[in-house]
Structures are given as C-alpha cells and as structure tokens.
Design a protein around this motif. Structure first.
Motif, PDB file in Angstrom:
ATOM      1  N   LEU A  60      -9.143   1.631   5.500  1.00 56.39           N
ATOM      2  CA  LEU A  60      -7.994   1.701   4.618  1.00 56.39           C
ATOM      3  C   LEU A  60      -6.685   1.758   5.404  1.00 56.39           C
ATOM      4  O   LEU A  60      -6.602   2.351   6.473  1.00 56.39           O
ATOM      5  CB  LEU A  60      -8.086   2.940   3.725  1.00 56.39           C
ATOM      6  CG  LEU A  60      -9.307   3.045   2.801  1.00 56.39           C
ATOM      7  CD1 LEU A  60      -9.243   4.356   2.018  1.00 56.39           C
ATOM      8  CD2 LEU A  60      -9.386   1.852   1.861  1.00 56.39           C
ATOM      9  N   ALA A 119       0.242   5.895  -0.109  1.00 53.47           N
ATOM     10  CA  ALA A 119      -0.717   6.924   0.280  1.00 53.47           C
ATOM     11  C   ALA A 119      -1.769   7.092  -0.806  1.00 53.47           C
ATOM     12  O   ALA A 119      -2.965   7.112  -0.540  1.00 53.47           O
ATOM     13  CB  ALA A 119       0.010   8.236   0.560  1.00 53.47           C
ATOM     14  N   PRO A 130       0.815  -1.211   0.000  1.00 55.33           N
ATOM     15  CA  PRO A 130       0.000   0.000   0.000  1.00 55.33           C
ATOM     16  C   PRO A 130       0.846   1.258   0.000  1.00 55.33           C
ATOM     17  O   PRO A 130       1.975   1.274   0.478  1.00 55.33           O
ATOM     18  CB  PRO A 130      -0.806  -0.127   1.306  1.00 55.33           C
ATOM     19  CG  PRO A 130       0.056  -0.963   2.179  1.00 55.33           C
ATOM     20  CD  PRO A 130       0.759  -1.933   1.274  1.00 55.33           C
ATOM     21  N   PRO A 172      -4.194   3.103  -1.304  1.00 54.10           N
ATOM     22  CA  PRO A 172      -4.274   2.401  -0.018  1.00 54.10           C
ATOM     23  C   PRO A 172      -4.749   0.966  -0.189  1.00 54.10           C
ATOM     24  O   PRO A 172      -5.234   0.578  -1.258  1.00 54.10           O
ATOM     25  CB  PRO A 172      -5.297   3.221   0.758  1.00 54.10           C
ATOM     26  CG  PRO A 172      -6.187   3.787  -0.298  1.00 54.10           C
ATOM     27  CD  PRO A 172      -5.291   4.072  -1.477  1.00 54.10           C
ATOM     28  N   GLN A 183       2.417   3.631   8.742  1.00 53.82           N
ATOM     29  CA  GLN A 183       1.076   3.351   8.235  1.00 53.82           C
ATOM     30  C   GLN A 183       0.017   3.884   9.182  1.00 53.82           C
ATOM     31  O   GLN A 183       0.111   3.727  10.402  1.00 53.82           O
ATOM     32  CB  GLN A 183       0.865   1.841   8.060  1.00 53.82           C
ATOM     33  CG  GLN A 183       1.653   1.246   6.922  1.00 53.82           C
ATOM     34  CD  GLN A 183       1.378  -0.214   6.686  1.00 53.82           C
ATOM     35  OE1 GLN A 183       1.722  -0.731   5.619  1.00 53.82           O
ATOM     36  NE2 GLN A 183       0.794  -0.903   7.630  1.00 53.82           N
ATOM     37  N   HIS A 200     -10.253   9.524   2.620  1.00 53.27           N
ATOM     38  CA  HIS A 200      -8.973   9.327   1.951  1.00 53.27           C
ATOM     39  C   HIS A 200      -8.467  10.607   1.295  1.00 53.27           C
ATOM     40  O   HIS A 200      -7.312  11.020   1.499  1.00 53.27           O
ATOM     41  CB  HIS A 200      -9.077   8.198   0.917  1.00 53.27           C
ATOM     42  CG  HIS A 200      -7.779   7.916   0.223  1.00 53.27           C
ATOM     43  ND1 HIS A 200      -7.676   7.801  -1.134  1.00 53.27           N
ATOM     44  CD2 HIS A 200      -6.530   7.759   0.711  1.00 53.27           C
ATOM     45  CE1 HIS A 200      -6.421   7.572  -1.460  1.00 53.27           C
ATOM     46  NE2 HIS A 200      -5.703   7.538  -0.359  1.00 53.27           N
ATOM     47  N   VAL A 247      -3.112   3.337   4.927  1.00 55.71           N
ATOM     48  CA  VAL A 247      -2.465   4.382   4.135  1.00 55.71           C
ATOM     49  C   VAL A 247      -1.008   4.461   4.567  1.00 55.71           C
ATOM     50  O   VAL A 247      -0.708   4.762   5.724  1.00 55.71           O
ATOM     51  CB  VAL A 247      -3.162   5.742   4.331  1.00 55.71           C
ATOM     52  CG1 VAL A 247      -2.446   6.830   3.535  1.00 55.71           C
ATOM     53  CG2 VAL A 247      -4.623   5.650   3.908  1.00 55.71           C
ATOM     54  N   ARG A 248      -0.112   4.171   3.650  1.00 54.94           N
ATOM     55  CA  ARG A 248       1.321   4.118   3.968  1.00 54.94           C
ATOM     56  C   ARG A 248       1.997   5.434   3.627  1.00 54.94           C
ATOM     57  O   ARG A 248       1.770   5.998   2.562  1.00 54.94           O
ATOM     58  CB  ARG A 248       1.980   2.969   3.209  1.00 54.94           C
ATOM     59  CG  ARG A 248       3.481   2.847   3.464  1.00 54.94           C
ATOM     60  CD  ARG A 248       4.063   1.577   2.893  1.00 54.94           C
ATOM     61  NE  ARG A 248       3.566   0.408   3.614  1.00 54.94           N
ATOM     62  CZ  ARG A 248       3.961  -0.839   3.367  1.00 54.94           C
ATOM     63  NH1 ARG A 248       4.837  -1.075   2.399  1.00 54.94           N
ATOM     64  NH2 ARG A 248       3.471  -1.844   4.072  1.00 54.94           N
TER      65      ARG A 248
END
Length: 272
Positions: free
Chosen positions: A23, A13, A11, A16, A63, A72, A25-26
């Motif tokens: 989700l 940003a 994943p 995701p 993350q 998001h 989100v990295r």
C-alpha cells in the motif's frame, strides 16, 4: 480496513492505493510542516511498516510505500498519535492545500491556511484532485504548481484567483475564505467528467466578471538547495527520503521542524 483504491486515485492515509510492493499511504502535513518529533516519528513508521523510504510528492505531501494490508490499521493508529491524521476521511480528502514554504509563523499565509483548514467542512463535494494554493508572499512561489483556487498577493492587495484566469478578485482577509467557498460552489455546480479542474472548466465556460480584474504579483525564482531565512534547504534525489538518514539529519541539525515543498526539496526549520 477499507479496500485499497485502484491506480489513478489520489491516495490518502485512510484510503491508500495499492502498488507493486504494497500500500501507498499518503500523509498531508498541515501548513506543509511536521515538527521535529513528528518527523522522527514518521521516519520510525517508515522503517517499521514501510520500505524504509519516505516519498515527497508534487503536492507537498509525504508517502509511505510498501505497507502490508494487515498493517494499515496499526499504522493509522500511530499516525493519529503523531497528530498526522484527520479523524474524518472526508476532511482529509479535502485538505489538499499547497502552502508557500517560506511563510513565517502567524503571517498572512499561515493565517489564511489555518482559516481554510478550519472551514473545509463547508466546502461542496469536489473532484478528488481539486486543490488550493495559499501563496501570499511578496513574490509567488507556487504559480507553476497545480491548484484550482489560489489566494495570492496582487498590486492592490490580497486576491482570489481561479486557476486558468489571468486575473482574480480583490478580497479582504476576513472575507477570503467565504469567497473561496463561493468560488468552489460555482465550480461544483458546473463541472463535468471532462472538466474536473478549474482551468478546464473556465476554458469552456466564462468565468463571471466579479471573479476577475486584479492581476497577481510577480513570481519568485525557484528555490534551490542552500540556505534560506527559514533554515537550510535540501534536495531529495528522485523525491525519496531514506528514513534512517533523514532521522539522523533532523537530529543532528537541531531543527524545530521539517517543511515540505512540491519540488523535491525540503527545509529544516531553524536547523544548523
């Protein structure tokens, strides 16, 4: 927003991954470093948009979990405001770079990492998990961590080594990133669905002799919680950082920045 990516994808940003609570989100810190302001801002985002915990990954990324799909795009805007996001998703995907966390500002590791970041657009199309390691201290810290192309210090100087090869190619600093791109090109022309990592490929295809011949230097003992020349090192149980507690720790320590590692450890740069 883009459709969430199925399990198994690495994943980011922009892209995701869906998990049970929302989700994932990295965030990929540049040079494995977030300024104190960025760290505090990310803690606030974890509390506002996520489940209140920041995860450390074995790729030295961070993350946020439990992000609602409708949140998001607002989260991306906030990450961009913190300068924690590449505007181009393709560049973000390629910025898969492990950095020895004990580098000093402006040293060889820092210079090479920034030079590689500046040239990411010149890389060929590579598998999603293909990565790089810049580990040019006197002793290697990242030898046991996942990377496909490694810049390391050897007995004769700086070497470029394909993962899985015992030896690498001697390079100068000025030519190092050109040769990284050349080796990536060699890989991109040959990998298959079964050989999507460098070590697997060179186990099936001979690596040209020009990329071999110079042994890397010694490895360093694994970092442990305690003091370092950069600042105090802390362990994160299960790789999880409660955002509220981390926010308080960074503020109380007076640290200039937080550095992340692949080992469930983090450093408070300049912190008490």
């Amino acid at each position: 927003m883009s459709a969430p990516v199925v399990q198994g994808w690495c994943p980011g940003a922009h892209r995701p991954m869906m998990s049970g609570d929302g989700l994932v989100v990295r965030v990929r810190p540049r040079l494995a470093r977030l300024s104190a302001a960025q760290t505090l801002g990310l803690c606030d985002l974890a509390l506002r948009f996520g489940n209140g915990t920041i995860d450390l990954t074995n790729r030295a990324n961070l993350q946020l979990r439990g992000v609602a799909e409708d949140d998001h795009q607002p989260l991306l805007a906030e990450l961009s405001a913190l300068n924690l996001l590449d505007a181009e998703p393709g560049i973000e995907t390629r910025r898969n770079i492990l950095v020895s966390p004990l580098y000093q500002p402006g040293d060889l590791t820092a210079r090479l990492t920034q030079a590689l970041i500046d040239r990411l657009g010149d890389l060929p199309a590579l598998p999603a998990k293909f990565g790089f390691a810049v580990d040019t201290g006197a002793a290697r810290l990242l030898a046991g961590d996942s990377a496909d192309i490694r810049l390391e210090r050897g007995a004769s100087g700086l070497i470029l080594r394909a993962d899985g090869a015992e030896t690498g190619r001697l390079v100068t600093e000025d030519e190092a990133i050109d040769r990284v791109i050349d080796l990536a090109m060699w890989f991109a022309e040959r990998f298959t669905s079964d050989t999507r990592r460098m070590a697997r490929l060179i186990a099936t295809q001979a690596l040209p002799e020009e990329w071999q011949g110079h042994a890397p230097g010694p490895t360093a003992p694994a970092l442990q919680p305690g003091n370092s020349e950069i600042g105090p090192i802390y362990g994160a149980a299960f790789g999880q950082l409660p955002a509220a507690e981390l926010r308080g720790l960074v503020g109380a320590s007076g640290a200039a920045a937080l550095r992340v590692t692949p080992w469930r450890l983090f450093l408070l740069e300049g912190g008490a």
